[in-house]
Design an enzyme around this catalytic site. Sequence first.
Site: not given
Ligand code: NAD
Ligand code: DAU
Length: 341
Positions: A37, A128-130, A152, A156, A191
């Site tokens: 994606t 995720t903690d969300e 989201y 999850k 992010k």
């Molecule tokens: P990301 O958005 O960077 O990557 C997601 C990946 O999944 C991409 O490579 C995308 O191409 C692939 N994907 C999406 N839809 C798909 C589908 N239908 N089939 C196959 N592949 C698909 O995500 P991330 O931040 O690396 O998060 C990875 C996992 O960890 C997720 O499940 C997310 O919920 C979880 N997570 C993320 C965070 C965070 O802070 N980023 C924290 C806790 C948990």
């Molecule tokens: O907690 C785990 C989660 O963390 C993951 O499951 C999600 O995939 C990941 O996207 C992340 O979610 P958040 O919503 O916490 O992350 P984000 O980086 O979008 O935002 C972090 C904090 O910063 C949140 O309080 C919103 C704020 N924010 C975010 C953006 C994008 C801003 O203030 N400005 C911004 O432009």
Amino acid sequence: MHNLMITGGAGFIGSNFVRYMLEKYPDYHVVVYDKLTYAGNLDNLKDVAERFADRYAFARGDICDASTVRETIRERNVDTIINFAAETHVDRSIMSPDAFIQTDVYGTYVLLEAARELGLERYHQVSTDEVYGHVPEGASQEADPVAPRSPYAASKASGDLMVNAYHVTYGLQVTISRGANNIGPYQYPEKVVPLFVTNAIDDLPLPLYGDGLQVRDYHYVLDHCEAIDLVLHEGKLGDIYNIGTGSEMRNVDMTHLILELLGKPETLIQPVRDRPGHDRRYALDVTKIRGLGWEPAHSCEDAIREAVRWYVENEWWWRPIKSGERYQEYYKRQYEGREVE
Ligand code: NAD
Ligand code: DAU
């Protein structure tokens, strides 16, 4: 457990995990199964494809496509699925929830069903903690009820419930990990941390939501990978494990630290209208994962320092993303006209 299918392995955490596992286990084979994606990027795995050509393969596919999932499992003799594939950005889930329901809910079901039918050894769900929702005080424990508040988080939480159902009903050998906010190399610059770092490098405004007093646990991605590996090998089947540093940082403090590390002025901070339904605080109780002998190597501050350094040193990776039409369109839709004074 030797032949891993890492779904979503071309994304941020998935690609770090693929590299970590291939480096650590010389007898493991990995197939990355990813739809590519907007968030999936083979640049994240460029070095992996070169260094581990004999043990790494890539298959492009959607986790919602049951026949391609099965074909890949059979072809690669997969015994374990680790599911990172998801739609992951809260703001995008507010704009258009559909893909979140498809991938995070239905896609999880498709993987579970394939794992059950084909008799896989293990299934691990990266969550995720969300799913616990806003935590006004204290810290979420694994047995707490889920109370997701964004599309989201709800998608999850639904995936997690289905994973548990497959364990209870069919005896599938599963584990679930719930991570805090990961930061570090290869995180898509939507992010907050990579967005703010790359904007600040270019002297662009940092759009801080609301009063900036929201609290997150910014956690280094390789610490998270290490903990998932531990759960995979030492975790109790059917159990959930929270993963994070267990500490807290306000967004406003995270923003000031980024500016300070880059030597940029605070005038770059641009207050913007808050995210609807914004969860003001997440906090995880990480006693259980620590009980397996795991300690994060980085504090929130260290993690931010590492992330800043990586983005400063790897413009080759993020500049093409940020200058692309798809990113620019998203940015405009998300931030244009949102400024408040
Ligand atoms: P990301 O958005 O960077 O990557 C997601 C990946 O999944 C991409 O490579 C995308 O191409 C692939 N994907 C999406 N839809 C798909 C589908 N239908 N089939 C196959 N592949 C698909 O995500 P991330 O931040 O690396 O998060 C990875 C996992 O960890 C997720 O499940 C997310 O919920 C979880 N997570 C993320 C965070 C965070 O802070 N980023 C924290 C806790 C948990
Ligand atoms: O907690 C785990 C989660 O963390 C993951 O499951 C999600 O995939 C990941 O996207 C992340 O979610 P958040 O919503 O916490 O992350 P984000 O980086 O979008 O935002 C972090 C904090 O910063 C949140 O309080 C919103 C704020 N924010 C975010 C953006 C994008 C801003 O203030 N400005 C911004 O432009």
